[in-house]
Design an enzyme around this catalytic site. Structure first.
Site, PDB file in Angstrom:
ATOM      1  N   LYS A 169       0.840  -1.207   0.000  1.00 47.16           N
ATOM      2  CA  LYS A 169       0.000   0.000   0.000  1.00 47.16           C
ATOM      3  C   LYS A 169       0.872   1.253   0.000  1.00 47.16           C
ATOM      4  O   LYS A 169       1.533   1.545   0.995  1.00 47.16           O
ATOM      5  CB  LYS A 169      -0.888   0.031   1.242  1.00 47.16           C
ATOM      6  CG  LYS A 169      -1.873   1.198   1.205  1.00 47.16           C
ATOM      7  CD  LYS A 169      -2.581   1.397   2.520  1.00 47.16           C
ATOM      8  CE  LYS A 169      -1.889   2.402   3.404  1.00 47.16           C
ATOM      9  NZ  LYS A 169      -1.781   3.739   2.826  1.00 47.16           N
ATOM     10  N   GLU A 242      10.303   0.707  10.293  1.00 46.49           N
ATOM     11  CA  GLU A 242      11.303   1.775  10.099  1.00 46.49           C
ATOM     12  C   GLU A 242      10.586   3.088  10.371  1.00 46.49           C
ATOM     13  O   GLU A 242       9.731   3.501   9.581  1.00 46.49           O
ATOM     14  CB  GLU A 242      11.852   1.748   8.668  1.00 46.49           C
ATOM     15  CG  GLU A 242      12.677   0.516   8.337  1.00 46.49           C
ATOM     16  CD  GLU A 242      13.984   0.428   9.102  1.00 46.49           C
ATOM     17  OE1 GLU A 242      14.355   1.393   9.795  1.00 46.49           O
ATOM     18  OE2 GLU A 242      14.635  -0.627   9.014  1.00 46.49           O
ATOM     19  N   CYS A 276      13.912  10.457   6.847  1.00 46.21           N
ATOM     20  CA  CYS A 276      13.992   9.931   8.216  1.00 46.21           C
ATOM     21  C   CYS A 276      15.374  10.196   8.800  1.00 46.21           C
ATOM     22  O   CYS A 276      15.496  10.514   9.977  1.00 46.21           O
ATOM     23  CB  CYS A 276      13.659   8.448   8.221  1.00 46.21           C
ATOM     24  SG  CYS A 276      14.630   7.484   7.072  1.00 46.21           S
ATOM     25  N   GLU A 374      10.535  15.884  15.785  1.00 47.00           N
ATOM     26  CA  GLU A 374      10.982  15.652  14.404  1.00 47.00           C
ATOM     27  C   GLU A 374      10.258  16.631  13.491  1.00 47.00           C
ATOM     28  O   GLU A 374       9.048  16.530  13.317  1.00 47.00           O
ATOM     29  CB  GLU A 374      10.648  14.207  13.987  1.00 47.00           C
ATOM     30  CG  GLU A 374      11.126  13.887  12.589  1.00 47.00           C
ATOM     31  CD  GLU A 374      10.640  12.550  12.046  1.00 47.00           C
ATOM     32  OE1 GLU A 374       9.501  12.144  12.357  1.00 47.00           O
ATOM     33  OE2 GLU A 374      11.394  11.929  11.289  1.00 47.00           O
TER      34      GLU A 374
HETATM   35  P1  NAD Z   1       2.589   7.884   8.348  1.00 42.26           P
HETATM   36  O1  NAD Z   1       2.889   7.006   9.492  1.00 42.26           O
HETATM   37  O2  NAD Z   1       1.556   8.932   8.517  1.00 42.26           O
HETATM   38  O3  NAD Z   1       2.102   7.030   7.087  1.00 42.26           O
HETATM   39  C1  NAD Z   1       2.876   5.991   6.529  1.00 42.26           C
HETATM   40  C2  NAD Z   1       1.952   4.984   5.877  1.00 42.26           C
HETATM   41  O4  NAD Z   1       1.122   4.384   6.883  1.00 42.26           O
HETATM   42  C3  NAD Z   1       1.017   5.551   4.831  1.00 42.26           C
HETATM   43  O5  NAD Z   1       0.912   4.634   3.774  1.00 42.26           O
HETATM   44  C4  NAD Z   1      -0.312   5.645   5.587  1.00 42.26           C
HETATM   45  O6  NAD Z   1      -1.437   5.583   4.745  1.00 42.26           O
HETATM   46  C5  NAD Z   1      -0.235   4.420   6.478  1.00 42.26           C
HETATM   47  N1  NAD Z   1      -1.061   4.478   7.693  1.00 42.26           N
HETATM   48  C6  NAD Z   1      -1.567   5.576   8.308  1.00 42.26           C
HETATM   49  N2  NAD Z   1      -2.251   5.204   9.434  1.00 42.26           N
HETATM   50  C7  NAD Z   1      -2.138   3.860   9.518  1.00 42.26           C
HETATM   51  C8  NAD Z   1      -2.581   2.884  10.474  1.00 42.26           C
HETATM   52  N3  NAD Z   1      -3.279   3.229  11.561  1.00 42.26           N
HETATM   53  N4  NAD Z   1      -2.264   1.587  10.263  1.00 42.26           N
HETATM   54  C9  NAD Z   1      -1.530   1.215   9.196  1.00 42.26           C
HETATM   55  N5  NAD Z   1      -1.083   2.085   8.251  1.00 42.26           N
HETATM   56  C10 NAD Z   1      -1.381   3.395   8.409  1.00 42.26           C
HETATM   57  O7  NAD Z   1       3.997   8.477   7.898  1.00 42.26           O
HETATM   58  P2  NAD Z   1       4.285   9.549   6.761  1.00 42.26           P
HETATM   59  O8  NAD Z   1       3.782  10.862   7.272  1.00 42.26           O
HETATM   60  O9  NAD Z   1       3.794   9.031   5.449  1.00 42.26           O
HETATM   61  O10 NAD Z   1       5.891   9.545   6.705  1.00 42.26           O
HETATM   62  C11 NAD Z   1       6.676  10.375   7.510  1.00 42.26           C
HETATM   63  C12 NAD Z   1       7.284   9.603   8.647  1.00 42.26           C
HETATM   64  O11 NAD Z   1       7.959   8.451   8.168  1.00 42.26           O
HETATM   65  C13 NAD Z   1       8.351  10.390   9.391  1.00 42.26           C
HETATM   66  O12 NAD Z   1       8.209  10.213  10.784  1.00 42.26           O
HETATM   67  C14 NAD Z   1       9.663   9.762   8.937  1.00 42.26           C
HETATM   68  O13 NAD Z   1      10.736   9.919   9.818  1.00 42.26           O
HETATM   69  C15 NAD Z   1       9.251   8.350   8.760  1.00 42.26           C
HETATM   70  N6  NAD Z   1      10.170   7.636   7.847  1.00 42.26           N
HETATM   71  C16 NAD Z   1      11.015   6.702   8.358  1.00 42.26           C
HETATM   72  C17 NAD Z   1      11.918   6.048   7.540  1.00 42.26           C
HETATM   73  C18 NAD Z   1      12.869   5.017   8.069  1.00 42.26           C
HETATM   74  O14 NAD Z   1      13.440   4.269   7.284  1.00 42.26           O
HETATM   75  N7  NAD Z   1      13.064   4.900   9.368  1.00 42.26           N
HETATM   76  C19 NAD Z   1      11.950   6.353   6.183  1.00 42.26           C
HETATM   77  C20 NAD Z   1      11.086   7.301   5.687  1.00 42.26           C
HETATM   78  C21 NAD Z   1      10.177   7.945   6.540  1.00 42.26           C
END
Ligand code: NAD
Length: 474
Positions: A169, A242, A276, A374
């Site tokens: 997804k 992650e 990230c 962050e």
């Molecule tokens: P997010 O957690 O809002 O969303 C990520 C994904 O999860 C999306 O596809 C979203 O639709 C889905 N999602 C949302 N609610 C959910 C739920 N309750 N259950 C399952 N899936 C759900 O994150 P974002 O805003 O898209 O990304 C930014 C964040 O990601 C930042 O905190 C960043 O640091 C982190 N990030 C981490 C890494 C890493 O490798 N550690 C890499 C990239 C981004």
């Protein structure tokens, strides 16, 4: 006219009556519509993945490698089209978008060479015991909006190589390039091995709790990661998380100011700070603070903020309105608290596009929101420190533990500091170097498990030990 995109389920591109719009963050125009899937489409995708798993899990690894190499080649052959679409939906400048697309192709190609050999535990007169690696089953992959293609490929590749099948997804904010890729690889991957479905955030928990899914691999925020862990606990799904980071970059007094200024800038502002492992807190030794902070601000003035599709843009818009508002809120808080700005800080609320000017803060306190949280946007707080002990303590004073960096000519001193940082990765004199062969994962609330390398691959498998008693009395 807005282009409609379809989902990949069981080897076919499918559409739904319910759709979602995807917006270009630089223009705020709708540039595509994608299926808004719910339980029915998810059930279909999981059923297709389960059926495909029966044969894919028994397909020899050399054939699985060949499929991954074909995916890698497809991405490379279509890099021009894919990177333009990526810029349009994600906002990153073209040169960074091409980096993501080519990087995803290279990562896939390199990771296809990883081995999953059996290990012999014991070979004695009494018995022979070996551990083999069996695929966990159907994987649910959930991806964020900052590196949509790299993250998708980073989940598809180890799943396929280990013998798993996947239902992936993308983020609702950035599904287009992944769906175009789905169309391109439709006939490259055996039907049902890779399924890509789009939906609102509400589709996420349905994946996490689906009884036909055996493992979740997730990249995104720590808040969502916690919900996923909770959802997955019901049937003890395997999980790889992650999550977020608040990485500290530490600059020692012997660093060459001119040489590190530009590198420090890009370690914070690449992808408009939405990485990230971006340097989200920069600690500079007091001896060089004034000189280095000036050099960073001088360099920052040479970088153009704008539409990533325009030539010469170095920093694009923030990817979506919600994140834009969050970054603006953090900047406003810094203003309200009276913190000093070296650069930026004034967002034009009436403008089109989610643009935030390059913003650099001058020595805000440790408990400032822009330091403690962050920011995930083009805002860089610079802070002064005096001793190694002090900066280590300040860097570790975070619930996050993703990565960090030390900049110094004295690499032994750099390593001594690195060894005391509570993070999964520490770079010395470079930043954001990820290798397909090196594990990457967070400590503390930055993650669970690892991606990349053999360690990342093993997360898609169960160990199975088979022991044969020799000379048994049977
Ligand atoms: P997010 O957690 O809002 O969303 C990520 C994904 O999860 C999306 O596809 C979203 O639709 C889905 N999602 C949302 N609610 C959910 C739920 N309750 N259950 C399952 N899936 C759900 O994150 P974002 O805003 O898209 O990304 C930014 C964040 O990601 C930042 O905190 C960043 O640091 C982190 N990030 C981490 C890494 C890493 O490798 N550690 C890499 C990239 C981004």
């Amino acid at each position: 006219m807005t282009k409609p995109y379809a989902n990949l389920i069981g080897g076919e591109m499918i559409s739904t009556t319910a759709t979602m719009d995807v917006v270009n963050p630089a223009t705020e125009e709708v540039i595509g519509t994608v299926p808004a899937c719910g339980k029915d489409e998810l059930d279909r995708a999981v059923a297709a993945a389960r059926t495909a798993f029966r044969s894919w899990s028994k397909t020899p690894i050399e054939q699985r490698r060949a499929v991954i190499q074909a995916i890698s080649a497809t991405i490379k052959e279509n890099a021009d089209e894919l990177h333009r679409l990526l810029t349009a939906e994600q906002g990153k400048p073209h040169q960074q978008a091409i980096g993501e697309i080519i990087g995803a192709s290279m990562m896939a190609g390199a990771q296809s060479t990883l081995e999953l050999d059996d290990e012999v535990n014991e070979d004695s007169d009494a018995r022979i015991s070996r551990t083999r690696r069996v695929p966990v089953g159907v994987v649910g992959g959930i991806v964020p909006w900052n590196f949509p293609v790299m993250m998708a490929v980073q989940k598809i590749v180890p799943a396929l190589l280990s013998g798993c099948t996947i239902v992936l997804k993308p983020s609702p904010f950035t599904p287009l390039t992944t769906l175009r890729l789905a169309e391109l690889i439709k006939d490259v991957v055996p039907a049902g091995t890779v399924n890509i479905i789009t939906g609102e955030d509400s589709l996420g928990p349905l994946i996490t709790s689906h009884p036909g899914i055996d493992k979740i691999t997730f990249t995104g925020s720590t808040a969502t990661g916690k919900k996923i862990m909770e959802g997955a606990s019901r049937d003890l799904k395997r999980i790889t998380l992650e999550l977020g980071g608040n990485d500290a970059s530490i600059v020692l007094p012997d660093a060459d100011v001119e040489k590190v200024a530009e590198q420090l800038f890009w370690s914070s502002f690449t992808n408009a700070g939405q990485i990230c492992v971006a340097a989200k807190r920069v600690y500079i030794h007091e001896d060089i603070y004034d000189e280095l902070s000036k050099a960073i601000a001088d360099y920052a003035r040479t970088v153009k903020v704008g539409d990533g599709a325009q030539q010469g843009t170095g920093v694009g818009p923030v990817q979506n309105r919600k994140q834009f508002e969050r970054v603006c809120e953090l900047i406003q808080d810094a203003k309200d608290q009276g913190y000093q700005f070296l650069l930026g800080g004034d967002v034009d609320p009436s403008g089109t596009g989610y643009f935030v000017p390059i913003t650099i803060l001058d020595n805000p306190p440790e408990d400032a929101r822009i330091v403690a949280e962050e920011q995930f946007g083009p805002v860089m707080p610079l802070m002064k420190f005096s001793t190694d002990e002090e900066v280590i303590e300040r860097a570790n004073a975070s619930d996050y533990g993703l990565a960090g960096a030390v900049w110094t000519k004295d690499t032994d001193r750099g390593v001594r500091i690195a060894e005391q940082l509570e993070t999964g990765t520490v770079w010395i004199n470079e930043y954001m170097h990820l290798s397909p062969f090196v594990p990457f994962g967070g400590h503390k609330q930055s993650g669970f498990g690892a991606e990349y390398g053999k360690e990342g691959l093993l997360e898609f498998t169960y160990p199975q030990v088979i022991t044969v008693r020799k000379n048994a009395a049977v």
